[in-house]
Design a protein around this motif. Structure first.
Motif, PDB file in Angstrom:
ATOM      1  N   ILE A 150       0.847  -1.185   0.000  1.00  0.00           N
ATOM      2  CA  ILE A 150       0.000   0.000   0.000  1.00  0.00           C
ATOM      3  C   ILE A 150       0.887   1.241   0.000  1.00  0.00           C
ATOM      4  O   ILE A 150       1.789   1.369   0.828  1.00  0.00           O
ATOM      5  CB  ILE A 150      -0.922   0.013   1.234  1.00  0.00           C
ATOM      6  CG1 ILE A 150      -1.980  -1.084   1.102  1.00  0.00           C
ATOM      7  CG2 ILE A 150      -1.584   1.377   1.416  1.00  0.00           C
ATOM      8  CD1 ILE A 150      -2.882  -1.210   2.298  1.00  0.00           C
ATOM      9  N   LEU A 195      -4.556   9.292  -6.222  1.00  0.00           N
ATOM     10  CA  LEU A 195      -5.498   8.326  -5.660  1.00  0.00           C
ATOM     11  C   LEU A 195      -6.460   7.849  -6.750  1.00  0.00           C
ATOM     12  O   LEU A 195      -6.782   6.659  -6.834  1.00  0.00           O
ATOM     13  CB  LEU A 195      -6.275   8.965  -4.505  1.00  0.00           C
ATOM     14  CG  LEU A 195      -7.049   8.010  -3.585  1.00  0.00           C
ATOM     15  CD1 LEU A 195      -6.100   7.127  -2.798  1.00  0.00           C
ATOM     16  CD2 LEU A 195      -7.925   8.792  -2.622  1.00  0.00           C
ATOM     17  N   GLY A 253      -4.584   5.525  -9.230  1.00  0.00           N
ATOM     18  CA  GLY A 253      -3.997   4.306  -8.681  1.00  0.00           C
ATOM     19  C   GLY A 253      -2.523   4.416  -8.362  1.00  0.00           C
ATOM     20  O   GLY A 253      -1.890   3.421  -7.965  1.00  0.00           O
ATOM     21  N   ASP A 270      -2.554   4.709  -2.801  1.00  0.00           N
ATOM     22  CA  ASP A 270      -3.708   3.987  -2.259  1.00  0.00           C
ATOM     23  C   ASP A 270      -4.356   4.717  -1.089  1.00  0.00           C
ATOM     24  O   ASP A 270      -5.567   4.632  -0.894  1.00  0.00           O
ATOM     25  CB  ASP A 270      -3.277   2.589  -1.789  1.00  0.00           C
ATOM     26  CG  ASP A 270      -2.629   1.788  -2.889  1.00  0.00           C
ATOM     27  OD1 ASP A 270      -3.320   1.495  -3.875  1.00  0.00           O
ATOM     28  OD2 ASP A 270      -1.429   1.465  -2.772  1.00  0.00           O
ATOM     29  N   VAL A 271      -3.537   5.408  -0.294  1.00  0.00           N
ATOM     30  CA  VAL A 271      -4.021   6.142   0.873  1.00  0.00           C
ATOM     31  C   VAL A 271      -3.402   7.530   0.842  1.00  0.00           C
ATOM     32  O   VAL A 271      -2.184   7.656   0.678  1.00  0.00           O
ATOM     33  CB  VAL A 271      -3.637   5.423   2.190  1.00  0.00           C
ATOM     34  CG1 VAL A 271      -4.019   6.269   3.398  1.00  0.00           C
ATOM     35  CG2 VAL A 271      -4.300   4.055   2.272  1.00  0.00           C
ATOM     36  N   ASP A 281     -14.586   6.337  -5.725  1.00  0.00           N
ATOM     37  CA  ASP A 281     -13.153   6.633  -5.896  1.00  0.00           C
ATOM     38  C   ASP A 281     -12.496   6.823  -4.534  1.00  0.00           C
ATOM     39  O   ASP A 281     -11.334   6.453  -4.339  1.00  0.00           O
ATOM     40  CB  ASP A 281     -12.964   7.916  -6.713  1.00  0.00           C
ATOM     41  CG  ASP A 281     -13.124   7.681  -8.206  1.00  0.00           C
ATOM     42  OD1 ASP A 281     -13.203   6.503  -8.617  1.00  0.00           O
ATOM     43  OD2 ASP A 281     -13.187   8.666  -8.954  1.00  0.00           O
ATOM     44  N   ILE A 314      -8.762   6.290   1.408  1.00  0.00           N
ATOM     45  CA  ILE A 314      -8.234   5.178   0.631  1.00  0.00           C
ATOM     46  C   ILE A 314      -9.039   5.082  -0.661  1.00  0.00           C
ATOM     47  O   ILE A 314     -10.221   5.472  -0.701  1.00  0.00           O
ATOM     48  CB  ILE A 314      -8.322   3.853   1.442  1.00  0.00           C
ATOM     49  CG1 ILE A 314      -7.581   2.719   0.711  1.00  0.00           C
ATOM     50  CG2 ILE A 314      -9.764   3.460   1.713  1.00  0.00           C
ATOM     51  CD1 ILE A 314      -7.409   1.465   1.559  1.00  0.00           C
ATOM     52  N   SER A 315      -8.426   4.596  -1.690  1.00  0.00           N
ATOM     53  CA  SER A 315      -9.146   4.349  -2.931  1.00  0.00           C
ATOM     54  C   SER A 315     -10.246   3.324  -2.667  1.00  0.00           C
ATOM     55  O   SER A 315     -10.012   2.278  -2.064  1.00  0.00           O
ATOM     56  CB  SER A 315      -8.181   3.802  -3.985  1.00  0.00           C
ATOM     57  OG  SER A 315      -8.859   3.091  -4.990  1.00  0.00           O
ATOM     58  N   GLU A 330     -11.699   1.402  -4.745  1.00  0.00           N
ATOM     59  CA  GLU A 330     -11.395   0.159  -5.460  1.00  0.00           C
ATOM     60  C   GLU A 330     -10.389  -0.677  -4.684  1.00  0.00           C
ATOM     61  O   GLU A 330     -10.532  -1.899  -4.554  1.00  0.00           O
ATOM     62  CB  GLU A 330     -10.857   0.468  -6.858  1.00  0.00           C
ATOM     63  CG  GLU A 330     -10.552  -0.768  -7.691  1.00  0.00           C
ATOM     64  CD  GLU A 330     -10.030  -0.435  -9.075  1.00  0.00           C
ATOM     65  OE1 GLU A 330      -9.727  -1.378  -9.830  1.00  0.00           O
ATOM     66  OE2 GLU A 330      -9.924   0.765  -9.395  1.00  0.00           O
ATOM     67  N   THR A 331      -9.356  -0.003  -4.145  1.00  0.00           N
ATOM     68  CA  THR A 331      -8.357  -0.718  -3.346  1.00  0.00           C
ATOM     69  C   THR A 331      -9.019  -1.379  -2.141  1.00  0.00           C
ATOM     70  O   THR A 331      -8.776  -2.560  -1.844  1.00  0.00           O
ATOM     71  CB  THR A 331      -7.258   0.250  -2.860  1.00  0.00           C
ATOM     72  OG1 THR A 331      -6.562   0.779  -3.991  1.00  0.00           O
ATOM     73  CG2 THR A 331      -6.263  -0.461  -1.946  1.00  0.00           C
ATOM     74  N   TYR A 332      -9.874  -0.630  -1.456  1.00  0.00           N
ATOM     75  CA  TYR A 332     -10.520  -1.161  -0.249  1.00  0.00           C
ATOM     76  C   TYR A 332     -11.437  -2.332  -0.586  1.00  0.00           C
ATOM     77  O   TYR A 332     -11.438  -3.355   0.108  1.00  0.00           O
ATOM     78  CB  TYR A 332     -11.311  -0.055   0.443  1.00  0.00           C
ATOM     79  CG  TYR A 332     -11.810  -0.437   1.825  1.00  0.00           C
ATOM     80  CD1 TYR A 332     -10.990  -0.296   2.944  1.00  0.00           C
ATOM     81  CD2 TYR A 332     -13.108  -0.932   2.003  1.00  0.00           C
ATOM     82  CE1 TYR A 332     -11.440  -0.642   4.208  1.00  0.00           C
ATOM     83  CE2 TYR A 332     -13.567  -1.282   3.264  1.00  0.00           C
ATOM     84  CZ  TYR A 332     -12.729  -1.139   4.363  1.00  0.00           C
ATOM     85  OH  TYR A 332     -13.176  -1.491   5.614  1.00  0.00           O
ATOM     86  N   ASN A 363     -11.208  -4.449  -2.919  1.00  0.00           N
ATOM     87  CA  ASN A 363     -10.459  -5.635  -3.334  1.00  0.00           C
ATOM     88  C   ASN A 363      -9.747  -6.334  -2.179  1.00  0.00           C
ATOM     89  O   ASN A 363      -9.132  -7.383  -2.379  1.00  0.00           O
ATOM     90  CB  ASN A 363      -9.429  -5.260  -4.413  1.00  0.00           C
ATOM     91  CG  ASN A 363     -10.080  -4.979  -5.754  1.00  0.00           C
ATOM     92  OD1 ASN A 363     -11.151  -5.509  -6.053  1.00  0.00           O
ATOM     93  ND2 ASN A 363      -9.452  -4.140  -6.565  1.00  0.00           N
TER      94      ASN A 363
END
Length: 346
Positions: free
Chosen positions: A38, A90, A93, A96-97, A151, A256-257, A259-261, A263
């Motif tokens: 991350i 962010l 991509g 991430d944070v 987002d 946080i993104s 999408e990242t969260y 996943n």
């Protein structure tokens, strides 16, 4: 030969079976979890900044609770000293944070967050904390997630301290601001407020502000003690006089993104959420300690600090708050914040 081939086949089946079992365990979000990196970033370059302390607490918590399976790479101004850059990273991509302020979040089209940038919105840290940790904070987090189409997802509310005026002379009354070129936001509710005081909002990059104060590009600026004292702004001719206007108990968004969260496994989400709580606690504690420390440092270095009657400023700010709240659709949230303030006073 048949006997040897049979033994080899048996070993191969055993190895494949073991690998399949290991893979399934990792994808299930078990104690070990999948290996993950991350990238977390803020825009301040000073290693003693409270932002850095908060993100390092986030990193330590994540890596400890994940047994090292999640690595957090912290960037202090190295992938962007502009908060607009961090928001963009962010979204693309590249991070991430990130940590950003309400003013810069509006650049992404989420105008409601400007509520937290209103001058004189909060009367004390207690007022601020009860707001961000309660119904209003939850609602704003929901707005950010929905308006950004996932987002952005809120992880926690940080603070950048209480902002004060500092300039080429002390303020004794509001009219002393007439014609002053002050480094602040040049659009939105913050700019509107300073324009109403008679000052002239001017845009200067944070990294160039020391020189701008030194060379009369601007007459003044406004920020919290840990930030402007760490940058030695108080040692310039146009930063020596500090008037404690207390116009902003600042809010910062740790995000946080989405999408990242999404996943992440359930176990990884739990780790991130707990680390976010640890980062909030660490950042608040560090900021409060540094406000006192750096105020004293400014005085020791020869800066002069004075108080001012804040009521005329508060009276000026309220109708601006009302109008902008109506324009951006947060009138009910503003009402709730004022009610919290009344309950704190009681």
């Amino acid at each position: 030969m048949k006997k040897i081939f049979g033994i080899i086949l048996l070993v191969a089946v055993f190895v494949l079976s073991a690998c399949g079992s290991s893979s399934e365990e990792g994808n299930s979000g078990g104690d070990s979890g999948d290996s993950l990196k991350i990238v977390a970033a803020h825009n301040q370059t000073d290693p003693e900044n409270p932002y850095q302390k908060g993100l390092l607490a986030f990193k330590d918590s994540v890596e400890e609770k994940s047994d090292g399976n999640i690595e957090v790479e912290v960037h202090a101004g190295t992938i962007g000293t502009s908060e607009t850059e961090l928001v963009e990273k962010l979204q693309t991509g590249a991070a991430d944070v990130v940590l950003v302020s309400p003013g810069f979040m509006t650049s992404s089209g989420i105008n409601q967050v400007d509520l937290f940038a209103f001058p004189y919105l909060f009367e004390s840290y207690e007022h601020w904390e009860k707001t961000v940790q309660g119904e209003v904070g939850d609602k704003m987090a929901q707005i950010i997630n929905e308006e950004s189409n996932n987002d952005f997802r809120m992880l926690g509310y940080w603070t950048a301290g209480v902002r004060h005026y500092y300039g080429d002379e002390p303020l004794q009354k509001m009219s002393d601001l007439e014609g002053k070129k002050i480094r602040t936001q040049t659009s939105g509710v913050v700019a509107n407020f300073w324009e109403e005081t008679g000052a002239v909002p001017s845009s200067v990059a944070w990294g160039e502000l020391y020189q701008a104060l030194q060379q009369d590009v601007v007459d003044a600026a406004e920020n919290a003690y840990p930030y402007f004292v760490q940058q030695d702004h108080h040692q310039t001719p146009n930063g020596k006089y500090i008037t404690e206007t207390g116009h902003d108990y600042t809010t910062r968004f740790l995000m946080i993104s989405g999408e990242t969260y999404d996943n992440l496994t359930d176990k990884q989400k739990e780790i991130i959420d707990k680390a976010s709580e640890a980062s909030v606690e660490a950042e608040w504690e560090e900021l409060h300690a540094q406000e006192e420390e750096y105020k004293q440092k400014a005085i020791d270095d020869g800066a002069e600090v004075n108080q001012i009657d804040r009521q005329p400023f508060i009276d000026l700010a309220k109708p601006i708050q009302d109008k902008v709240a109506e324009d951006i659709g947060v009138t009910e949230l503003l009402k709730k914040i004022r009610e919290i303030g009344d309950s704190v006073e009681e």
